[in-house]
Structure formats: C-alpha cells, structure tokens
Design a protein around this motif. Sequence first.
Motif, mmCIF file in Angstrom:
data_model
loop_
_atom_site.group_PDB
_atom_site.id
_atom_site.type_symbol
_atom_site.label_atom_id
_atom_site.label_comp_id
_atom_site.label_asym_id
_atom_site.label_seq_id
_atom_site.Cartn_x
_atom_site.Cartn_y
_atom_site.Cartn_z
ATOM 1 N N PRO A 40 0.872 -1.171 -0.021
ATOM 2 C CA PRO A 40 0.048 0.107 -0.027
ATOM 3 C C PRO A 40 0.879 1.285 -0.008
ATOM 4 O O PRO A 40 1.866 1.495 0.781
ATOM 5 N N SER A 41 0.378 2.272 -0.692
ATOM 6 C CA SER A 41 1.338 3.513 -0.943
ATOM 7 C C SER A 41 0.394 4.812 -1.364
ATOM 8 O O SER A 41 -0.633 4.514 -1.926
ATOM 9 N N CYS A 42 0.906 5.747 -0.804
ATOM 10 C CA CYS A 42 0.227 7.073 -1.296
ATOM 11 C C CYS A 42 1.004 8.225 -1.506
ATOM 12 O O CYS A 42 2.363 7.884 -1.054
ATOM 13 N N VAL A 43 0.800 9.200 -2.056
ATOM 14 C CA VAL A 43 1.502 10.302 -2.243
ATOM 15 C C VAL A 43 1.143 11.389 -1.283
ATOM 16 O O VAL A 43 -0.043 11.632 -1.013
ATOM 17 N N VAL A 44 2.000 11.721 -0.560
ATOM 18 C CA VAL A 44 1.866 12.798 0.472
ATOM 19 C C VAL A 44 2.623 13.909 0.179
ATOM 20 O O VAL A 44 3.903 14.334 0.370
ATOM 21 N N GLU A 45 1.994 15.046 -0.617
ATOM 22 C CA GLU A 45 2.639 16.240 -1.131
ATOM 23 C C GLU A 45 3.043 17.176 0.285
ATOM 24 O O GLU A 45 2.429 17.301 0.980
ATOM 25 N N TYR A 46 4.113 17.851 0.017
ATOM 26 C CA TYR A 46 4.333 18.923 0.942
ATOM 27 C C TYR A 46 3.563 19.979 0.678
ATOM 28 O O TYR A 46 3.366 20.535 -0.393
ATOM 29 N N THR A 47 2.827 20.527 1.967
ATOM 30 C CA THR A 47 2.002 21.616 1.774
ATOM 31 C C THR A 47 2.700 22.875 1.887
ATOM 32 O O THR A 47 3.327 23.276 2.905
#
Length: 201
Positions: free
Chosen positions: A145-152
């Motif tokens: 399982p993976s996701c993208v956590v962008e820098y806000t």
Amino acid sequence: RVLFVTPHCSTGGGPQYLLRSVEELKLSGTEVEVVEYANISDHYIVQKNKLRQLVPFHTLNGNKMRSLMSIIQRFDPDVVHLHEHPEVFMIDDQPEKLYHSDRRYKIVETQHGSNLLADQKKYLPDAFAFVSQHQCDGFAVLNIPSCVVEYTLPRRPRPDRGRALSALGLDIACFHVLNVALWAPWKNQAEIVDLAIKMQV
C-alpha cells in the motif's frame, strides 16, 4: 503514537518535509517523537532546532540499532515512519531487528531521493508514503500500500514582482527562472542548467 526516524536532520528538503509532517500530526493531537540516526552537522540546524522545540528529539550514538530499539520499547509507537529506506542509511546496523515479524508497530517508509529502486528493496514496510507520484509508480511492483503525501506550502501573499526584481537588480521586462535547490552530486541539477542554456539570447 508516531516515531519518525530520519537519516539526519541537517538543513535541507528532507528535514523540512519531516518538520511539516510533525507540525501537522501535532495539530491532530498525535503523540510524536523524532529520532535522528546520525548527526552530520552542528551548523546547519534550522529544522533540527524547530523539531527540538516541538517534540522529544533523539540523536543516536554508539550502537544505533540498540538505541533505536530501546526508544521504541519505551515510547511504544503505533507507527515507525522511516524518512528514507533503511537500505540507504542503516547499511551496517542490522535493520532486520526493526523489521522483525512479531512487531506490534507498523512501518511506513518515505523516499526523499532516487538512489534506490524497487528491485533493490530488502526490507519491506507495511506502507509507503511517497513525496511524488513518480516514486509511487516506481514501487508499485512491490504491491505494498502506498500513497503520495505532498508537501503543503503555506499560503502567503505574493510580493509585488516589479519591486522584488528591482531590489535584486533584475530587468523587470525579462522572464526570470529561480531554482531553489541544494547542489549535490547525487541530485539531478542538469535540468536547470539545460533550461538556462536554452533561454540564453
């Protein structure tokens, strides 16, 4: 409870991403501690100092894996979030102790570089939290399982362009490109150089 483990916390993109992650988790009421695996600088400590003010912060010395496992035993985290693959920064420190099969905590990994490919993975986490879709696509073959956590980015009013360029002694009639990056041999800086060459008049 989340325990972040970062290879180092010297000023840079990875530590800034970690700082933002810690800030956002703290706002949600999550208990957080940070482990710096190696201190590589006593001078570039912008993010390190901010993290020390926010949460318990540990820099490992001596037998790093034994020290890390001791922190895990005391803090009893639900998640151990490594801010790089262990194959990159725990090379001689027996990461299998961290990844043992009967652990209570889940392991999440975030990749900040491009120096490890999916077929080089030896230790498999419970999940990946990548910083870009490119990384997510590259590791999809592992079926983890993976996701993208962008820098806000914080929202700030944009300064007046003309005044800012004039202050820098730049012609406001020209198109300018600003590259904000650390120049290092393992980072791809060719792109901005190629762009600058193409834009020469």
